[in-house]
Structure formats: structure tokens, C-alpha cells
Enzyme design. Structure first.
Site, PDB file in Angstrom:
ATOM      1  N   LYS A  31     -25.423  53.521   1.135  1.00  0.00           N
ATOM      2  CA  LYS A  31     -24.959  52.161   1.414  1.00  0.00           C
ATOM      3  C   LYS A  31     -25.615  51.619   2.674  1.00  0.00           C
ATOM      4  CE  LYS A  31     -21.510  51.446   3.864  1.00  0.00           C
ATOM      5  NZ  LYS A  31     -21.147  51.130   5.277  1.00  0.00           N
ATOM      6  N   SER A 179     -18.266  49.398  18.024  1.00  0.00           N
ATOM      7  CA  SER A 179     -19.063  49.504  16.805  1.00  0.00           C
ATOM      8  C   SER A 179     -20.552  49.414  17.129  1.00  0.00           C
ATOM      9  CB  SER A 179     -18.701  48.399  15.806  1.00  0.00           C
ATOM     10  OG  SER A 179     -19.547  48.479  14.660  1.00  0.00           O
ATOM     11  N   SER A 180     -21.302  50.421  16.708  1.00  0.00           N
ATOM     12  CA  SER A 180     -22.757  50.377  16.868  1.00  0.00           C
ATOM     13  C   SER A 180     -23.379  49.279  16.016  1.00  0.00           C
ATOM     14  CB  SER A 180     -23.376  51.719  16.484  1.00  0.00           C
ATOM     15  OG  SER A 180     -23.237  51.969  15.089  1.00  0.00           O
ATOM     16  N   GLU A 327     -17.843  58.542  10.634  1.00  0.00           N
ATOM     17  CA  GLU A 327     -17.475  58.316   9.232  1.00  0.00           C
ATOM     18  C   GLU A 327     -17.186  59.618   8.498  1.00  0.00           C
ATOM     19  OE1 GLU A 327     -21.756  57.758   7.078  1.00  0.00           O
ATOM     20  OE2 GLU A 327     -21.280  56.424   8.733  1.00  0.00           O
TER      21      GLU A 327
END
Length: 442
Positions: A31, A179-180, A327
């Protein structure tokens, strides 16, 4: 805390393994690679091909959003007839248009910079949970770089980008500690900004660095000039030079993070699983599973066919910093709940801002099956206990669903609420899962 689970109107009995698995599992494309490739192809100066793309909710939302802004994306087979491929035909980005981001972080964060390059207004909206996910890093940065954005001072969705057909660009400082993707979002469109972009991260530790490396590698592959801390630049500073992007013929790697539940199945059952086409070199965070799951009791071999992973019949606890690979936390937590010694998962406080508050959700759901999980400031502490069956809620989070399925292999009577949420990044997961188990699954 995690959001309240929805009523379990669709419960999926998680298959219980009767023996060791022995299977080959073809994992669909990445993804993360697919959505980055779509953005870069849409911004290129010439058409490109995307082979073996992932077709999931997140990637179809990305494709639909780009189409709404005028990009041509033709789905079919490649020029040599060698399987599914998407032909991306760049065009003048334009509005007015409305973008549905669903709950896809890559769509809600990567596309506002693209929209700033469009001629016209682009409105962004999505699922209710998307309103709670942080976007301030992208919104504030784009304003500094010259964009006009209406978000009613929320720093979140819904919002409207008033595209002016171009963007000045230049230097900008952001706090990307939540968040990267804030960094990747600006880098991906940076070559199209008049002055390029210089992104300086000013916050605390930056999570998911492999995803930024993936962005940089993919930018360079389409002709962009990128200076990074790893290439001798300043710490926490990335620079992209303005210039045209090339149309490429790209083949998408299997999604290594989505291989996690299948590798976990080998570990949990003491079996063997082969994942074909596992790359020998990759920026995907999921590649670290080889190291982590080996430490937890398995062994692996990377061959010309792919990755062969074998469980030993025992699962060991682990003390690990997952800050770069957050994740993977739900699947690792599920395996750790079945281990013979305690585990500590660290460096993942940012998971409270993902599809759901993953730390709260994992704690609640594993404990309701009899587990002993405690939230810490930046992770989880997991003490193994005998688990029992029950409903495992997913909070519309695909990785919660696969975590529950892993536990169900070893614990009879686990029912997954809304397993269909796995379609976000892993379509046909239930069929892949039962196919892997074959006649050994209950």
C-alpha cells in the site's frame, strides 16, 4: 482511549489451527509503495506504468482522488500482457473537486500539497475517525509555503485547499513527531514547487523513518534530487530541488507489513510459511519482521523464491523499540500474548493517533480474552496468561483484525468483529487466511 467498538453485527469465527501450517502465501502489493507511486506518477511530466498495484480501499481512494483532480488512471494489463497494471496519464491538475480520504493517512496527508498545485478548489472529507487524526503539520507547512487552506482552525479534516496552479515552496519547519507522513507529504510534491522544498523536523523523535527513506528512494527513482541526513545533510532536514519528474515503469513489491500475520502463523503453530518475491533490498518497514520474529523463536531464509519462515514450536517474549516500525505493533502484541515470557513494546506512543488508539484498543481486547496487557507512556507491557475465546473488536482498524486472527490460531472461540475492515490494505484476507490453513484449520 480507543473509540467505542461498533456493535458486533458481523462476527467472523477466527480459524483455530489444528496443527502446524505449511503454506505458500502470495501477499498483494505494498500500500505504501502503491500510493506514493500514484502521487509521483500524477506529478510527472510524462505517462508511467504501475505494475502489480495493490487494489484496496486505501489505494482506490488515492486513485479516485487523483482522477477527481484531472489525472488519468487506466486500469488494465501491462504493455507486455504480464499482469495487472495501471497506466497513469498526468494532466493539468484542476478543481473544483471533492476528495474522499476514507481513513487513509496517505490520502489525507499526501494530497493537500498536490491540491495546492491544482487550479481551483479541492475539498477534503472522510470517515468520522479521519476528523480526529492530526493534519496540522501539513496544513501549517503549506500555509508557510504559500497555500490558502480553510480548515476552521481545526488542524484536521474537513478542509478546502484553494489551489492556485502553483506553489512557491522553500524552507519550512514542522513537528512531525505524530506522523512521518507530514514529511513525506511535502517531499513528494516538492519537485513541483517553484523553489522546491526544505523540510526541517523540529519536534521530538521522528517515528517511522523507514517510510521517509521509502519516499526519498522513490523520488530519486523518478529523477528528483533529494538531500537527506543520511547523505551528509543536516540532521532532521530534507531538501528537494525543483524539477521535472519522469514517468517510470514500476513494479510494486509485496506488502511486507501485510505478510506479518502469515509469518506469525508459522511462529504460533510451529509451522512453515513461504512468502514469494520478498525483496532482497527494500525500504519497507515490514522487512524488520525477519529480525523480530526470529528473536521471538522462529528462523528464516531468504532465497531466490522469497522468504521462508519456520516456527520452532515455542514463542519467546521480546523487549523491543518499534518506533521505526510502529505499524507492526498489533501483530507483535498478538504473538507476545501467546509467548512464554513477558514482552515490552516501546517507542510507539504515536499509535494513539492511528486508525484508532491502537495501544488502548490492544490492551482492552487482549485483556478481555484473559490477557495481561498494560499501557505504558510509549507502548505496551505484555505478560503471558492463558487466553480464552470471545469477541475481538477491531475499531475499523485493519491491523486490529489481523491481530485477532493471530490469537485465534492458538485460542479457540475467538470471533473477529468486522473482519471486512482488512480490505483497507489487504483485500481477501479471510480467504488468504483460510487458504493458508487448508485442512488444518478448524
Amino acid at each position: 482511549m480507543a473509540a467505542n467498538p461498533t456493535a458486533p453485527t458481523a462476527l467472523w469465527p477466527a480459524p483455530h489451527a489444528r496443527g502446524a501450517v505449511d503454506a505458500t502465501v502470495h501477499v498483494p502489493g505494498s500500500k505504501s509503495v502503491t500510493n506514493r507511486a500514484l502521487v509521483l506518477a500524477a506529478l510527472a511530466s510524462e505517462p508511467g506504468w504501475l505494475r502489480r498495484p495493490l487494489r484496496s480501499r486505501d489505494t482506490l481512494l488515492m486513485a479516485g482522488a487523483l482522477r477527481a483532480m484531472g489525472v488519468g488512471i487506466d486500469e488494465g494489463v501491462g504493455p507486455d500482457g504480464s499482469g495487472e497494471a495501471w497506466r497513469v496519464l498526468p494532466a493539468g491538475l484542476r478543481g473544483p473537486a471533492t476528495v474522499d480520504v476514507g481513513n487513509a493517512g496517505t490520502v489525507m496527508r499526501f494530497l493537500p500539497p498536490v491540491a495546492a498545485l491544482a487550479a481551483g478548489d479541492i475539498r477534503f472529507d472522510g470517515d468520522p475517525r479521519s476528523y480526529e487524526r492530526p493534519l496540522h503539520g501539513v496544513i501549517d507547512a503549506l500555509r508557510v509555503l504559500g497555500a490558502r487552506i480553510d480548515d476552521d482552525a481545526r488542524g484536521a479534516l474537513p478542509l478546502t485547499v484553494h489551489g492556485g496552479g502553483a506553489l512557491d515552496g522553500g524552507p519550512v519547519s514542522i513537528d512531525a513527531s505524530s506522523s512521518s507522513q507530514f514529511v513525506s507529504a511535502l517531499l513528494l510534491s516538492g519537485p513541483r514547487f517553484n523553489q522546491g522544498v526544505e523540510v526541517r523536523h523540529t519536534g521530538r523523535s521522528l517515528p517511522s523513518l523507514p517510510h521517509i527513506r521509502m519516499t526519498v528512494d522513490m523520488l530519486r527513482a523518478v529523477g528528483a534530487q533529494v538531500d537527506t541526513p543520511e547523505s551528509g545533510g543536516e540532521p532532521n532536514v530534507w531538501r528537494v530541488t525543483p524539477g521535472a519528474l519522469l514517468g517510470r515503469d514500476l513494479t510494486v513489491e509485496p506488502d511486507l507489513s501485510n505478510a506479518q500475520p502469515f509469518l506469525a502463523a508459522a511462529l504460533v503453530t510451529g509451522g512453515r510459511v513461504l512468502i514469494p518475491d520478498w525483496p532482497s533490498r527494500t525500504t519497507q518497514p515490514g522487512d524488520r519482521l525477519r529480525e523480530i520474529f526470529t528473536e521471538m523463536g522462529g528462523s528464516c531464509e531468504l532465497t531466490e523464491y522469497g522468504l521462508e519462515f519456520t516456527g520452532s514450536g515455542r514463542i519467546h517474549g521480546i523487549d523491543v523499540d518499534l518506533g521505526d516500525v510502529g505499524e507492526l505493533t498489533p501483530g507483535i502484541a498478538a504473538v507476545a500474548a501467546l509467548a512464554d515470557t513477558p514482552s515490552t513494546l516501546r517507542g510507539v506512543s504515536h499509535l494513539r493517533l492511528h486508525e484508532t488508539d491502537r495501544l488502548a484498543a490492544l490492551t482492552k481486547e487482549i485483556n478481555e480474552l484473559g490477557g495481561d496487557v498494560t499501557e505504558t507512556a510509549d507502548g505496551l507491557r505484555i505478560r503471558p496468561r492463558k487466553l480464552h475465546g470471545g469477541v475481538f473488536h477491531t475499531y475499523e482498524d485493519h491491523r486490529m483484525a489481523t491481530a485477532g486472527a493471530i490469537i485465534g490460531l492458538a485460542v479457540a472461540g475467538v470471533q473477529i468483529e468486522n473482519v471486512a475492515t482488512t480490505a483497507k490494505t489487504l483485500p481477501d484476507f479471510p480467504d488468504l487466511w483460510t487458504g493458508m490453513l487448508g485442512s488444518d484449520g478448524a
